[in-house]
Design a protein around this motif. Structure first.
Motif, short mmCIF file in Angstrom:
data_model
loop_
_atom_site.label_atom_id
_atom_site.label_comp_id
_atom_site.label_asym_id
_atom_site.label_seq_id
_atom_site.Cartn_x
_atom_site.Cartn_y
_atom_site.Cartn_z
N GLN B 27 -7.13 7.90 7.83
CA GLN B 27 -6.71 7.97 7.02
C GLN B 27 -6.52 7.08 6.03
OE1 GLN B 27 -4.68 10.37 6.42
NE2 GLN B 27 -3.17 9.84 5.13
N GLN B 30 -9.10 8.37 3.19
CA GLN B 30 -8.38 9.36 2.91
C GLN B 30 -7.25 9.02 1.74
OE1 GLN B 30 -8.80 13.04 3.58
NE2 GLN B 30 -10.47 12.07 4.94
N LEU B 31 -7.21 7.84 1.88
CA LEU B 31 -6.28 7.23 0.39
C LEU B 31 -7.31 6.61 -0.30
CD1 LEU B 31 -2.85 4.99 2.23
CD2 LEU B 31 -3.23 7.85 1.18
N LYS B 33 -9.98 7.83 -0.87
CA LYS B 33 -10.69 8.63 -1.69
C LYS B 33 -9.89 9.17 -3.02
CE LYS B 33 -13.66 10.20 2.28
NZ LYS B 33 -14.44 11.38 3.37
N LEU B 34 -8.82 9.62 -2.51
CA LEU B 34 -7.74 9.61 -3.58
C LEU B 34 -7.54 8.95 -4.39
CD1 LEU B 34 -4.49 11.06 -1.28
CD2 LEU B 34 -6.58 12.38 -2.53
N GLN B 35 -8.31 7.72 -4.74
CA GLN B 35 -8.58 6.93 -5.47
C GLN B 35 -9.22 7.37 -6.92
OE1 GLN B 35 -6.49 2.78 -5.43
NE2 GLN B 35 -8.85 2.41 -5.67
N ASP B 36 -9.34 7.41 -8.64
CA ASP B 36 -9.85 7.80 -9.03
C ASP B 36 -10.19 6.79 -10.58
OD1 ASP B 36 -9.13 10.68 -9.26
OD2 ASP B 36 -8.53 9.26 -9.92
N PHE B 42 -4.09 3.51 -7.20
CA PHE B 42 -3.41 4.35 -6.03
C PHE B 42 -3.35 3.42 -4.98
CE2 PHE B 42 -1.42 7.96 -4.38
CZ PHE B 42 -2.27 8.19 -2.88
N VAL B 46 0.37 2.57 -3.72
CA VAL B 46 0.98 2.76 -2.15
C VAL B 46 1.65 2.64 -0.24
CG1 VAL B 46 0.61 4.91 0.17
CG2 VAL B 46 0.13 5.55 -2.45
N SER B 88 0.99 6.81 7.70
CA SER B 88 0.88 8.09 6.51
C SER B 88 -0.62 6.93 5.75
CB SER B 88 1.43 7.76 5.45
OG SER B 88 2.88 8.76 5.73
N ILE B 89 -0.09 5.52 5.55
CA ILE B 89 -1.60 4.76 4.97
C ILE B 89 -2.43 4.88 6.19
CG2 ILE B 89 0.39 3.66 3.87
CD1 ILE B 89 -0.17 1.40 5.51
#
Lengths: 125, 146
Positions: B27, B30-31, B33-36, B42, B46, B88-89
């Protein structure tokens, strides 16, 4: 600027700040315009204000009004958006589905889970 | 080896270490990967919220367990929330301890709950140190780009 009518919109319903951030970002990343509310009652209110969404990501356990009650109310209001329940509470899953869900995913949400939900979204009038 | 390459290698090795030791699971990736470029901070944002929430929840659990008559349902509610946010993290070890903790709440065993809380506080502080180190490396990498 006119928004092209084929853009998908979503509503995130979750009381947890971390989940709100993650789900909002997941949707943003996929180019989906989205709004975040904190509980079932706010979800109802936003619909009463005239807004509509293609997809609703509904958490189950929330204060004020939980996901099961909110889903029931939205369906009773005639809302036919895709509602995907997002939760960790497997015991209540059946009740949650019965309330009117189209899909159910275990938290935490990932891009691939979201994509599988999106494949089921119907974009009709 | 220049500073940048060295820092990047340290970052990779530390992330791999955290995964291997079970501090973090998929997970967390996954977080990341959401960073760009649009959301360069991000993960740090979080995680910062996670730290604030965690410390509040751990305090709440401690206070609830100190009551003359312990309300195990209340303790469980806090643990449940902590379990959710750690999942979640991707904080796997913390999450697993929360699962264990909930069993003790259900059994209404005060001694086990107190012991579990101590383990949880310890595990959380380990994780916090590890993540803060990781973010420091990231800051240094970004500074080295200049």
């Amino acid at each position: 600027m006119l928004e092209p009518p084929t853009k998908i919109t979503a509503l995130v319903v979750d009381d947890d700040t971390i989940n709100q951030m993650i789900h909002h970002r997941l949707l943003d990343n996929l180019g989906i315009r989205n709004q975040v509310v904190r509980n079932g009652k706010e979800a109802i209110d936003v619909h009463c204000s005239g807004k509509n969404f293609d997809l609703i990501l509904m958490d189950m356990e929330m204060p004020v009004m939980n996901g099961i009650e909110a889903t029931r109310k939205l369906r009773a209001m005639g809302i036919r958006s895709m509602i995907a329940g997002v939760s960790t509470n497997t015991r209540e899953r059946e009740n949650f589905m019965k309330a009117g869900l189209d899909d159910y995913q275990e938290k935490p949400l990932t891009t691939s889970k979201l994509v599988s939900i999106l494949h089921k979204v119907h974009k009709d009038g | 080896m220049d500073v940048m390459t060295q820092l990047q290698r340290q970052w990779r090795e530390h992330t791999a270490y955290l995964r291997k030791e079970g501090y973090l699971d998929d997970q967390f990736e996954q977080l990341q990967k959401l960073q760009d470029e649009n959301s360069p901070d991000f993960v740090a944002e979080v995680v910062s919220i996670f730290f604030d929430d965690s410390e509040k929840l751990l305090n709440n659990m401690a206070r609830a367990l100190e009551q003359k008559v312990v309300d195990f349902k209340q303790v469980d509610a806090h643990v449940h929330q902590f379990k959710g946010s750690s999942a979640s993290i991707g904080a796997m070890r913390v999450k697993n301890l929360c699962i264990e903790f909930r069993n003790h709440c259900e059994a209404q065993s005060l001694e086990e709950c107190v012991r579990c809380l101590r383990k949880l506080q310890y595990e959380y502080s380990l994780l916090k140190n590890q993540l803060e180190y990781l973010f420091k490396l990231e800051q240094q990498i970004r500074a080295a780009v200049v």
